[in-house]
Design a protein around this motif. Structure first.
Motif, PDB file in Angstrom:
ATOM      1  N   GLN A 184      -7.466  -2.906  -2.979  1.00 61.98           N
ATOM      2  CA  GLN A 184      -7.874  -3.043  -1.569  1.00 61.98           C
ATOM      3  C   GLN A 184      -9.354  -3.422  -1.600  1.00 61.98           C
ATOM      4  N   GLU A 234       0.060  10.107   3.574  1.00 63.59           N
ATOM      5  CA  GLU A 234      -1.152   9.714   2.842  1.00 63.59           C
ATOM      6  C   GLU A 234      -2.105   9.011   3.805  1.00 63.59           C
ATOM      7  N   GLU A 235      -1.553   8.201   4.722  1.00 58.78           N
ATOM      8  CA  GLU A 235      -2.440   7.441   5.605  1.00 58.78           C
ATOM      9  C   GLU A 235      -2.987   8.272   6.756  1.00 58.78           C
ATOM     10  N   ARG A 291     -17.889   5.760   5.679  1.00 62.95           N
ATOM     11  CA  ARG A 291     -17.771   5.928   4.218  1.00 62.95           C
ATOM     12  C   ARG A 291     -19.079   5.511   3.546  1.00 62.95           C
ATOM     13  N   HIS A 318      -4.198  -2.899   4.577  1.00 60.35           N
ATOM     14  CA  HIS A 318      -4.011  -2.323   5.930  1.00 60.35           C
ATOM     15  C   HIS A 318      -3.809  -3.459   6.920  1.00 60.35           C
ATOM     16  N   ASP A 360       0.854  -1.200   0.000  1.00 63.26           N
ATOM     17  CA  ASP A 360       0.000   0.000   0.000  1.00 63.26           C
ATOM     18  C   ASP A 360       0.885   1.243   0.000  1.00 63.26           C
ATOM     19  N   GLY A 375     -13.271   1.786  -2.041  1.00 63.30           N
ATOM     20  CA  GLY A 375     -13.620   2.396  -0.753  1.00 63.30           C
ATOM     21  C   GLY A 375     -12.414   3.028  -0.103  1.00 63.30           C
ATOM     22  N   ALA A 376     -11.246   2.959  -0.765  1.00 60.39           N
ATOM     23  CA  ALA A 376     -10.019   3.484  -0.146  1.00 60.39           C
ATOM     24  C   ALA A 376      -9.715   4.875  -0.690  1.00 60.39           C
ATOM     25  N   GLY A 377      -9.310   5.755   0.214  1.00 55.49           N
ATOM     26  CA  GLY A 377      -8.914   7.102  -0.210  1.00 55.49           C
ATOM     27  C   GLY A 377      -7.505   7.091  -0.771  1.00 55.49           C
ATOM     28  N   ALA A 412      -5.694  12.145   6.589  1.00 54.78           N
ATOM     29  CA  ALA A 412      -5.166  11.384   5.453  1.00 54.78           C
ATOM     30  C   ALA A 412      -4.875  12.322   4.281  1.00 54.78           C
ATOM     31  N   ARG A 432     -13.317  11.144   8.882  1.00 57.35           N
ATOM     32  CA  ARG A 432     -12.836  10.660  10.184  1.00 57.35           C
ATOM     33  C   ARG A 432     -13.327  11.626  11.265  1.00 57.35           C
TER      34      ARG A 432
HETATM   35  O1  HGY Z   1      -7.936   5.331   4.541  1.00 54.54           O
HETATM   36  C1  HGY Z   1      -7.783   5.159   3.346  1.00 54.54           C
HETATM   37  O2  HGY Z   1      -8.718   4.853   2.651  1.00 54.54           O
HETATM   38  C2  HGY Z   1      -6.441   5.299   2.704  1.00 54.54           C
HETATM   39  O3  HGY Z   1      -5.778   4.091   2.774  1.00 54.54           O
HETATM   40  N1  HGY Z   1      -5.664   6.355   3.296  1.00 54.54           N
END
Ligand code: HGY
Ligand code: MN
Ligand code: MN
Ligand code: MN
Length: 427
Positions: free
Chosen positions: A205, A136-137, A307, A401, A98, A374-376, A144, A235
Motif C-alpha cells: 500500500q 481489521e479495517e 499518522r 483502499h 487488502d 503507513g498502513a496498520g 481497526a 483515529r
Molecule cells: O488503516 C489502516 O492502515 C489499515 O488498512 N487498517
C-alpha cells in the motif's frame, strides 16, 4: 501456470464477486456482514479441504491448524507454532487484495509445503496455523484491528463490546448473533502462547516498490518487500454541534451551521499536516445529522486519521487540530467535542525475525527491499506480544483502499513462493 500462480490467483478469482459494491465500486465487506461471513465460510471450506483443523476462538479469530504429523493436536503441541494470516473484511469500496491476498497466499503456500512434504523434501516438527482476524479495517465498529486488539488485550473488552455500527448495533449483539460469547472475549493467553512467530503477507500500500530507488532498468520494482516498521496512527472523531434548521427560512445571519465549521477544519487539517514532514492526516468520513438536502445540520461528525513516525508529533498535530476546531466552532456559533477512537504507536517489527525473512526472501528475490509502511495491520498489533513480521507484494500503482488496488498474477505467485520459503525456513 505453476502451482503457486494457479492456486493464489484461482483462490482470489473464486471470491472475486463476493461483496462487490455496485454504488461505490470495489468491495464493501464489513465484518459479520453477509459478504464477510460468506468469505469466512469460503476460507473454512478451503482450509478443511486441506485437512486443516478449523476453529473460531472467543474473539472471533479463525484458526486453521496444520499440526505436526502424529502430534496430539492439543494446546501443548501447538505452543510456539508458526502462524501466518490476515483479514477478509474491507474498507467501504475497497480493493480485492487488502486482506484476502494474505489469506489466499497462505493457503497457496501451505499447498507448496504440502507438496514438499509429500516428496520427502520437508519434515515438519512445528505446528503451523493460518489465522483470519475480524474487523481489521475497523469499518463497521470504528476500531481497526479489533480482533487482534482483543486477543492481545490492547483494547478492553467492555469498550469493544459497546462499540456501535452505523445502525446502532453493538459489537456485543453482532458478535453474539455470530455465535460468540461476549463474556469470554479479551486477552487470550493460550492463543498468544500458541504463536511462536507471526508472518502477514499483504498487498503493498503505497509506491515503495515502484520508486526509482528500487526499480530496474525496465522500471519494474521487485515482486516482494519485507516490512520494517508501521507508522504510528490513530483515529479521532470531532463532533461539531450547531443549530439544526430549515434551509429556506433561516437567514444566513441567523445560522450556526456545523457543516461550515467542519468544512473549514478539513482544509486546516491538510495545511497542518503539510507543514509537518512525514505526517499524514486525512478526513475520509464526514457525517451530517440529520443529513437532509433542505436541512441545516444540527451536528456534523468528522473522523480524523493522523499518522506520523513519532507518536509525540501525532499527539501534537491532533492537539493543534483540536485547538483550531474550537476556534472555528466558536466563530461559527457552534461547539465541538473530540473523542479518541483508537491509537497505535509506531511499531518496529522483530529484528531477528525480519533478518530471517530477508535471508529467506533474498534467495529468490535478492533485491527485495526493507520497506516501512503507513498502513496498520494485525501483525503490528501482535508485534507487542510475539515476534511478528510482514511481506508485501508489489502493487504497480501503490493505490489501496480503492477499487484500483492491484497485484499482477506473477507477483502474487512470487509472494507465495517467498512466503513458502519463509515458512519452511522457520519450521
Ligand atoms: O488503516 C489502516 O492502515 C489499515 O488498512 N487498517
Ligand atoms: Mn489490510
Ligand atoms: Mn486496509
Ligand atoms: Mn491492515
Amino acid at each position: 501456470m505453476n502451482v503457486q500462480t494457479h492456486t493464489v490467483n484461482s483462490l482470489l478469482a473464486a471470491i472475486n464477486d463476493i461483496g462487490r459494491d455496485n454504488t461505490r465500486g470495489g468491495y464493501s465487506r464489513p465484518v459479520y456482514s453477509d459478504s464477510e461471513i460468506t468469505l469466512r465460510e469460503w476460507f473454512m471450506a478451503e482450509a478443511q479441504a486441506r485437512s486443516l483443523e478449523v476453529s473460531t476462538d472467543a474473539n472471533g479469530i479463525i484458526w486453521a491448524w496444520w499440526d505436526t504429523p502424529g502430534s496430539p493436536k492439543d494446546e501443548a503441541s501447538r505452543r510456539g507454532a508458526l502462524v501466518t494470516g490476515s483479514h477478509l473484511d474491507s474498507v467501504p469500496g475497497g480493493g480485492a487484495f487488502d486482506g484476502p491476498l494474505g489469506v489466499a497466499s497462505a493457503l497457496a503456500a501451505f499447498d507448496v509445503l504440502a507438496a514438499r512434504e509429500s516428496d520427502g523434501s520437508l519434515q515438519r516438527n512445528r505446528a503451523l496455523a493460518l489465522t483470519v482476524f475480524p474487523e481489521e479495517e475497523g469499518s463497521r465498529f470504528g476500531v481497526a484491528c479489533l480482533g487482534s486488539r482483543l486477543l492481545t488485550g490492547a483494547i478492553d473488552p467492555s469498550k469493544a463490546l459497546n462499540l456501535r455500527d452505523a445502525d446502532g448495533n453493538t459489537f456485543a449483539d453482532v458478535a453474539s448473533s455470530n455465535g460468540l460469547d461476549p463474556a469470554r472475549m479479551g486477552r487470550d493467553e493460550a492463543a498468544l502462547a500458541s504463536i511462536g512467530d507471526f508472518i502477514e503477507l499483504h498487498v503493498e500500500q503505497g509506491r515503495g516498490l515502484n520508486t526509482e530507488e528500487h526499480t530496474d532498468a525496465a522500471g519494474r520494482g521487485p515482486a516482494v518487500a519485507i516490512g520494517s516498521s508501521i507508522l504510528g496512527h490513530g483515529r479521532w472523531r470531532l463532533s461539531f454541534s450547531g443549530q439544526g434548521n430549515h434551509a429556506g427560512t433561516t437567514l444566513m445571519v441567523d445560522r450556526a451551521d456545523p457543516m461550515v465549521a467542519a468544512a473549514q477544519l478539513v482544509v486546516k487539517v491538510r495545511e497542518f499536516a503539510r507543514a509537518q514532514a512525514d505526517a499524514r492526516a486525512t478526513v475520509g468520513r464526514l457525517e451530517p445529522v440529520p443529513g437532509g438536502t433542505n436541512v441545516i445540520a444540527s451536528r456534523v461528525d468528522l473522523w480524523l486519521d493522523v499518522r506520523h513516525p513519532d507518536d509525540a508529533v501525532t499527539a501534537m498535530l491532533v492537539e493543534k487540530i483540536h485547538g483550531q476546531a474550537q476556534k472555528i466552532a466558536a466563530f461559527e456559533g457552534c461547539s465541538v467535542a473530540l473523542t479518541e477512537e483508537s491509537l497505535s504507536g509506531t511499531v518496529n517489527f522483530d529484528p531477528a525475525l525480519t533478518r530471517a525473512l530477508e535471508k529467506s526472501v533474498h534467495r529468490l528475490i535478492p533485491n527485495a527491499p526493507l520497506l516501512p509502511t503507513g498502513a496498520g495491520h494485525d501483525a503490528g498489533v501482535l508485534a507487542a506480544e510475539v515476534p511478528s513480521g510482514m511481506i508485501y507484494v508489489r502493487n504497480p500503482s501503490g493505490i489501496s483502499h480503492s477499487p484500483e488496488e492491484y497485484v499482477e498474477h506473477d507477483d502474487a505467485a512470487a509472494g507465495v513462493a517467498a512466503l513458502a520459503d519463509v515458512l519452511e525456513d522457520l519450521l
